[in-house]
Design a protein around this motif. Structure first.
Motif, PDB file in Angstrom:
ATOM      1  N   ARG A 184       0.809  -1.224   0.000  1.00 10.15           N
ATOM      2  CA  ARG A 184       0.000   0.000   0.000  1.00 10.15           C
ATOM      3  C   ARG A 184       0.848   1.283   0.000  1.00 10.15           C
ATOM      4  N   ASP A 185       1.851   1.358   0.818  1.00 11.52           N
ATOM      5  CA  ASP A 185       2.660   2.579   0.905  1.00 11.52           C
ATOM      6  C   ASP A 185       3.887   2.555  -0.004  1.00 11.52           C
ATOM      7  N   LEU A 186       4.118   1.443  -0.688  1.00 13.79           N
ATOM      8  CA  LEU A 186       5.308   1.308  -1.525  1.00 13.79           C
ATOM      9  C   LEU A 186       5.055   1.522  -3.011  1.00 13.79           C
ATOM     10  N   ASP A 187       3.900   1.105  -3.488  1.00 12.55           N
ATOM     11  CA  ASP A 187       3.666   1.063  -4.923  1.00 12.55           C
ATOM     12  C   ASP A 187       2.208   1.413  -5.214  1.00 12.55           C
ATOM     13  N   PRO A 188       1.925   2.689  -5.489  1.00 14.00           N
ATOM     14  CA  PRO A 188       0.530   3.086  -5.689  1.00 14.00           C
ATOM     15  C   PRO A 188      -0.125   2.420  -6.900  1.00 14.00           C
ATOM     16  N   GLU A 189       0.637   2.205  -7.967  1.00 12.57           N
ATOM     17  CA  GLU A 189       0.058   1.584  -9.160  1.00 12.57           C
ATOM     18  C   GLU A 189      -0.349   0.134  -8.863  1.00 12.57           C
ATOM     19  N   MET A 190       0.501  -0.586  -8.146  1.00  7.06           N
ATOM     20  CA  MET A 190       0.171  -1.956  -7.797  1.00  7.06           C
ATOM     21  C   MET A 190      -0.982  -1.992  -6.805  1.00  7.06           C
ATOM     22  N   THR A 191      -1.046  -1.017  -5.918  1.00  2.77           N
ATOM     23  CA  THR A 191      -2.163  -0.933  -4.978  1.00  2.77           C
ATOM     24  C   THR A 191      -3.474  -0.763  -5.746  1.00  2.77           C
ATOM     25  N   VAL A 192      -3.476   0.097  -6.752  1.00  2.00           N
ATOM     26  CA  VAL A 192      -4.676   0.288  -7.570  1.00  2.00           C
ATOM     27  C   VAL A 192      -5.007  -1.006  -8.316  1.00  2.00           C
ATOM     28  N   PHE A 193      -3.995  -1.666  -8.855  1.00  2.00           N
ATOM     29  CA  PHE A 193      -4.192  -2.937  -9.556  1.00  2.00           C
ATOM     30  C   PHE A 193      -4.898  -3.940  -8.636  1.00  2.00           C
ATOM     31  N   ILE A 194      -4.395  -4.065  -7.421  1.00  4.22           N
ATOM     32  CA  ILE A 194      -4.967  -5.015  -6.460  1.00  4.22           C
ATOM     33  C   ILE A 194      -6.393  -4.604  -6.096  1.00  4.22           C
ATOM     34  N   LEU A 195      -6.584  -3.332  -5.794  1.00  9.14           N
ATOM     35  CA  LEU A 195      -7.912  -2.865  -5.393  1.00  9.14           C
ATOM     36  C   LEU A 195      -8.944  -3.059  -6.504  1.00  9.14           C
ATOM     37  N   ARG A 196      -8.534  -2.897  -7.735  1.00 10.88           N
ATOM     38  CA  ARG A 196      -9.480  -3.124  -8.842  1.00 10.88           C
ATOM     39  C   ARG A 196      -9.832  -4.611  -8.945  1.00 10.88           C
ATOM     40  N   ASN A 197      -8.865  -5.478  -8.669  1.00 12.55           N
ATOM     41  CA  ASN A 197      -9.175  -6.908  -8.637  1.00 12.55           C
ATOM     42  C   ASN A 197     -10.103  -7.233  -7.467  1.00 12.55           C
ATOM     43  N   VAL A 198      -9.885  -6.591  -6.332  1.00 14.75           N
ATOM     44  CA  VAL A 198     -10.763  -6.801  -5.178  1.00 14.75           C
ATOM     45  C   VAL A 198     -12.175  -6.309  -5.516  1.00 14.75           C
ATOM     46  N   GLU A 199     -12.247  -5.196  -6.198  1.00 15.15           N
ATOM     47  CA  GLU A 199     -13.545  -4.656  -6.624  1.00 15.15           C
ATOM     48  C   GLU A 199     -14.299  -5.679  -7.473  1.00 15.15           C
ATOM     49  N   THR A 200     -13.585  -6.309  -8.397  1.00 16.64           N
ATOM     50  CA  THR A 200     -14.191  -7.342  -9.241  1.00 16.64           C
ATOM     51  C   THR A 200     -14.626  -8.542  -8.405  1.00 16.64           C
ATOM     52  N   LEU A 201     -13.805  -8.920  -7.446  1.00 16.39           N
ATOM     53  CA  LEU A 201     -14.146 -10.034  -6.559  1.00 16.39           C
ATOM     54  C   LEU A 201     -15.440  -9.732  -5.804  1.00 16.39           C
ATOM     55  N   TYR A 202     -15.500  -8.571  -5.195  1.00 16.27           N
ATOM     56  CA  TYR A 202     -16.691  -8.208  -4.426  1.00 16.27           C
ATOM     57  C   TYR A 202     -17.933  -8.161  -5.316  1.00 16.27           C
ATOM     58  N   ALA A 203     -17.799  -7.590  -6.503  1.00 14.90           N
ATOM     59  CA  ALA A 203     -18.938  -7.521  -7.419  1.00 14.90           C
ATOM     60  C   ALA A 203     -19.414  -8.923  -7.796  1.00 14.90           C
ATOM     61  N   SER A 204     -18.478  -9.839  -8.013  1.00 15.63           N
ATOM     62  CA  SER A 204     -18.856 -11.206  -8.393  1.00 15.63           C
ATOM     63  C   SER A 204     -19.537 -11.951  -7.255  1.00 15.63           C
ATOM     64  N   LEU A 205     -19.303 -11.502  -6.037  1.00 20.91           N
ATOM     65  CA  LEU A 205     -19.921 -12.133  -4.868  1.00 20.91           C
ATOM     66  C   LEU A 205     -21.225 -11.447  -4.470  1.00 20.91           C
ATOM     67  N   GLY A 206     -21.651 -10.449  -5.252  1.00 21.18           N
ATOM     68  CA  GLY A 206     -22.874  -9.728  -4.928  1.00 21.18           C
ATOM     69  C   GLY A 206     -22.703  -8.703  -3.823  1.00 21.18           C
TER      70      GLY A 206
END
Length: 183
Positions: free
Chosen positions: A127-149
């Protein structure tokens, strides 16, 4: 009867072969991937899974995991990443990037609880080291949450994205394409 080339170092055409070094084989495999010659690269990388050079072995595992992930061989890719995580944890190396990739593979295998834990650990590490990778991960988490309703949780992620460089993010997405959860 002539001796085999692996014993004599001389090929059938009579040319002398120099024994290869694991670093050279790894470099050659990466070149083959870049050239689009993935089947040849896969064979070479799989042979490096027997390397006594721990660093070469780890890098071969990671490249092979990427290839397997692209081929839909999620369990095989995940197994390689788990071995790499163990190696890197023991050597004190950064594991956040591996955890982020592993989380996608776990989700694709229906192992949702494990995927959430891996995403969480990856975010904690990066989170504090790599903002681009943090966004990458968070967008994947967003997809995960959406797929779970879990739409409310998915929708709230966009507001929590850190500032990031869009060009660097696009390059990262290109590099990590096998680990982008369907958006």
């Amino acid at each position: 009867m002539p001796f085999p080339s692996w014993l004599t170092g001389v090929s059938a055409a009579g040319e002398e072969r120099r024994p290869s070094h694991p670093d050279e084989d790894l470099s050659r495999a990466l070149d083959l991937v870049d050239e689009g010659r993935v089947p040849e690269a896969t064979v070479l990388l799989e042979s490096l899974l027997n390397s006594s050079d721990a660093k070469v072995l780890d890098l071969a595992r990671n490249q092979l995991a990427d290839i397997y992930a692209e081929q839909g061989r999620y369990a095989d890719a995940g197994a390689l990443l788990l071995l790499s995580l163990q190696y890197r944890t023991n050597s004190g190396d950064q594991t956040g990037y591996l955890l982020a990739s592993l989380a996608v593979l776990q989700k694709k295998q229906g192992r949702i609880d494990e995927a959430e834990l891996s995403y969480s650990a990856a975010l904690d590490a990066l989170r504090d080291l790599d903002p681009e990778m943090t966004v990458f991960i968070l967008r994947n988490v967003e997809t995960l949450y959406a797929s779970l309703g879990r739409g409310d949780e998915a929708d709230s992620i966009e507001a929590r994205l850190p500032e990031y460089d869009e060009q660097l993010f696009a390059e990262l997405e290109n590099e990590l394409e096998p680990y982008i959860d369907a958006r």
